[in-house]
Design a protein around this motif. Structure first.
Motif, short mmCIF file in Angstrom:
data_model
loop_
_atom_site.label_atom_id
_atom_site.label_comp_id
_atom_site.label_asym_id
_atom_site.label_seq_id
_atom_site.Cartn_x
_atom_site.Cartn_y
_atom_site.Cartn_z
N ALA A 22 0.84 -1.21 0.00
CA ALA A 22 0.00 0.00 0.00
C ALA A 22 0.87 1.25 0.00
O ALA A 22 0.56 2.24 -0.67
CB ALA A 22 -0.94 -0.01 1.21
N TYR A 23 1.95 1.22 0.76
CA TYR A 23 2.88 2.35 0.79
C TYR A 23 3.51 2.57 -0.58
O TYR A 23 3.56 3.69 -1.10
CB TYR A 23 3.95 2.08 1.85
N GLU A 24 4.00 1.48 -1.19
CA GLU A 24 4.64 1.58 -2.49
C GLU A 24 3.66 2.07 -3.55
O GLU A 24 4.00 2.88 -4.42
CB GLU A 24 5.21 0.21 -2.90
N ASP A 25 2.42 1.56 -3.51
CA ASP A 25 1.40 1.99 -4.48
C ASP A 25 1.12 3.48 -4.34
O ASP A 25 0.95 4.19 -5.34
CB ASP A 25 0.11 1.19 -4.29
N ARG A 26 1.06 3.97 -3.10
CA ARG A 26 0.77 5.38 -2.89
C ARG A 26 1.95 6.26 -3.36
O ARG A 26 1.74 7.32 -3.96
CB ARG A 26 0.46 5.65 -1.43
N ILE A 27 3.17 5.81 -3.08
CA ILE A 27 4.34 6.54 -3.56
C ILE A 27 4.31 6.65 -5.09
O ILE A 27 4.57 7.71 -5.67
CB ILE A 27 5.64 5.85 -3.10
N ALA A 33 1.46 11.70 -10.23
CA ALA A 33 0.68 12.94 -10.22
C ALA A 33 1.61 14.15 -10.22
O ALA A 33 1.31 15.17 -10.83
CB ALA A 33 -0.26 12.97 -9.02
N GLY A 34 2.75 14.01 -9.55
CA GLY A 34 3.80 15.03 -9.48
C GLY A 34 3.31 16.43 -9.13
O GLY A 34 2.13 16.70 -9.19
N PRO A 35 4.24 17.33 -8.78
CA PRO A 35 5.66 17.00 -8.51
C PRO A 35 5.80 16.29 -7.16
O PRO A 35 5.08 16.59 -6.22
CB PRO A 35 6.33 18.37 -8.49
N PHE A 36 6.73 15.34 -7.12
CA PHE A 36 6.94 14.55 -5.91
C PHE A 36 8.37 14.03 -5.94
O PHE A 36 8.88 13.68 -7.01
CB PHE A 36 5.95 13.39 -5.85
N PRO A 37 9.04 13.98 -4.79
CA PRO A 37 10.43 13.50 -4.76
C PRO A 37 10.55 12.09 -5.33
O PRO A 37 9.71 11.22 -5.06
CB PRO A 37 10.78 13.53 -3.27
N ALA A 38 11.57 11.86 -6.11
CA ALA A 38 11.80 10.54 -6.70
C ALA A 38 12.07 9.51 -5.61
O ALA A 38 12.65 9.81 -4.57
CB ALA A 38 12.97 10.60 -7.67
N SER A 39 11.64 8.28 -5.86
CA SER A 39 11.81 7.21 -4.88
C SER A 39 12.03 5.90 -5.62
O SER A 39 11.44 5.65 -6.67
CB SER A 39 10.57 7.11 -3.98
N CYS A 40 12.88 5.05 -5.07
CA CYS A 40 13.17 3.74 -5.66
C CYS A 40 12.27 2.69 -5.02
O CYS A 40 12.40 2.41 -3.83
CB CYS A 40 14.63 3.36 -5.46
N PRO A 41 11.34 2.10 -5.77
CA PRO A 41 10.36 1.18 -5.18
C PRO A 41 10.91 -0.23 -4.96
O PRO A 41 11.89 -0.64 -5.59
CB PRO A 41 9.25 1.16 -6.23
N SER A 42 10.27 -0.94 -4.06
CA SER A 42 10.60 -2.35 -3.83
C SER A 42 9.36 -3.22 -3.97
O SER A 42 9.32 -4.34 -3.44
CB SER A 42 11.21 -2.53 -2.44
N ALA A 43 8.35 -2.72 -4.68
CA ALA A 43 7.12 -3.50 -4.89
C ALA A 43 7.45 -4.82 -5.56
O ALA A 43 8.25 -4.88 -6.50
CB ALA A 43 6.14 -2.70 -5.74
N GLY A 44 6.85 -5.90 -5.06
CA GLY A 44 7.14 -7.23 -5.55
C GLY A 44 8.15 -7.97 -4.70
O GLY A 44 8.28 -9.20 -4.80
N GLN A 45 8.85 -7.24 -3.84
CA GLN A 45 9.89 -7.83 -3.00
C GLN A 45 9.45 -7.92 -1.53
O GLN A 45 10.27 -8.13 -0.64
CB GLN A 45 11.17 -7.00 -3.09
N ARG A 293 -4.43 0.19 3.67
CA ARG A 293 -4.65 1.42 2.89
C ARG A 293 -5.09 2.57 3.78
O ARG A 293 -4.72 3.73 3.55
CB ARG A 293 -5.69 1.15 1.80
N ALA A 294 -5.86 2.26 4.82
CA ALA A 294 -6.28 3.31 5.75
C ALA A 294 -5.08 3.88 6.50
O ALA A 294 -5.01 5.10 6.74
CB ALA A 294 -7.31 2.75 6.74
N ARG A 295 -4.14 3.03 6.86
CA ARG A 295 -2.94 3.51 7.54
C ARG A 295 -2.13 4.42 6.62
O ARG A 295 -1.57 5.43 7.06
CB ARG A 295 -2.06 2.34 7.99
N ILE A 296 -2.09 4.08 5.35
CA ILE A 296 -1.34 4.91 4.40
C ILE A 296 -2.09 6.22 4.14
O ILE A 296 -1.46 7.29 3.99
CB ILE A 296 -1.07 4.16 3.10
N ASP A 297 -3.41 6.17 4.11
CA ASP A 297 -4.19 7.42 3.98
C ASP A 297 -3.84 8.37 5.12
O ASP A 297 -3.61 9.57 4.91
CB ASP A 297 -5.69 7.11 4.01
N ALA A 298 -3.81 7.82 6.33
CA ALA A 298 -3.49 8.64 7.51
C ALA A 298 -2.04 9.13 7.44
O ALA A 298 -1.74 10.26 7.85
CB ALA A 298 -3.72 7.83 8.78
#
Length: 320
Positions: A22-27, A33-45, A293-298
């Motif tokens: 959920a965190y990775e999806d939100r990032i 949507a930008g602008p947003f700081p670039a981030s290296c994802p680990s989704a799938g891991q 997802r609720a935790r990530i919303d918060a």
């Protein structure tokens, strides 16, 4: 709060994997949507991160790399403080100074996050040596990827840990991709764990998308490091499901390869195993996902509402 014992309940492990996803999806959504700081994802891991971290104790230390969100969240990091750090806010773990690539959290035993590929490998033996000389309990766990395993510092680090008998659990998350370069272009062998034998170290490769298998292997490896005081190399064979840096359209990735690994999604595998064992049903799975997802919303709300650091402190903690 610093974790006091390993967590091994498979439903809890799935919940933590869902939180990481959920965190990775939100990032990814924020970056698109930008602008947003670039981030290296680990989704799938997620299974590799949760499986290993869940095998560690309170006294164990972690050094990690630029794909650190899974390790931090698995260790119990507050997603609000993580997002605040990524967004450069005062309430982040490093008061907005580190972004996503240099996060450290002393209270969680996370010594550092290194954006330099293999940078954490260069420091792990030193951290372990300091622990040993000071007589402090716990082992040092160092996460790195297959890209770092192609660098000289990997061989230097594992050799030094072996020669000096240092309690380091080396964890290679072999995700098949090194930034925008496929692993097959940089190495001729499939197994990174096999390199350990050349330095008198035991190594093991495990299915990195199977959280139960990773957890069992990490428990055994960590126990061996504690008992022997010597290093161990654990390789988790996994796959990075998103691009190198958000946002990324993954146009360089073979569609067939991506589909193959998507069919082995670690969250889906854990869900099906728990359902088959009668430990979870679809409603329970949906509830876990909604809670994540609720935790990530918060967390997003917390980060957005957090202040930026005071410009007057721009040079605080900067040394010449």
């Amino acid at each position: 709060m610093k974790p006091t014992h390993p967590y091994s309940d498979p439903v809890d492990q799935l919940a933590r994997m869902l939180l990481v996803r959920a965190y990775e999806d939100r990032i990814a959504a924020l970056a698109a949507a930008g602008p947003f700081p670039a981030s290296c994802p680990s989704a799938g891991q997620e299974a590799a991160a949760v499986g290993v971290v869940s095998a560690l104790g309170a006294d164990d230390l972690i050094l990690t790399n630029h794909r650190s969100a899974g390790h931090l969240l698995a260790r119990g990091a507050d997603p609000g403080r993580l997002l605040a750090e990524v967004m450069g806010r005062e309430t982040g773990y490093c008061r907005g100074r580190s972004g996503s690539l240099h996060i450290s959290a002393k209270e969680l035993g996370v010594v550092l996050t290194s954006t330099i590929v293999g940078g954490e490998l260069s420091l792990a033996p030193g951290v372990a040596l300091a622990r040993s000389l000071l007589g402090r309990p716990g082992i040092v766990t160092c996460f790195f990827g297959d890209g770092a395993a192609c660098e000289g510092i990997f061989h230097e680090s594992i050799n030094l840990a072996s020669v000096w008998n240092l309690p380091v659990l080396f964890v290679c998350e072999n995700n098949e991709w090194q930034a925008y370069v496929h692993r097959r272009e940089t190495m001729l062998t499939d197994s990174i764990a096999a390199h350990a034998a050349a330095y008198g170290v035991e190594g093991r490769s495990v299915d990195g998308n199977d959280v139960a298998a990773v957890h069992a292997a990490a428990l055994a490896a960590a126990a061996q490091v504690r008992a022997s005081g010597r290093p161990f190399l654990l390789e988790a064979r996994t796959y990075r499901a998103r691009g190198h840096l958000e946002p990324d359209d993954q146009s360089h990735v073979d569609a067939g390869e991506l589909a193959h690994w998507q069919a082995r999604d670690p969250i889906a595998l854990a869900r099906e195993r728990l359902i088959a064992a009668g430990q979870l049903d679809l409603d329970g799975f949906a509830r876990l996902g909604a809670e994540a997802r609720a935790r990530i919303d918060a967390a997003v709300e917390f980060a957005v509402q957090s202040p930026y650091p005071d410009p007057a402190e721009l040079l605080a903690n900067v040394y010449a």
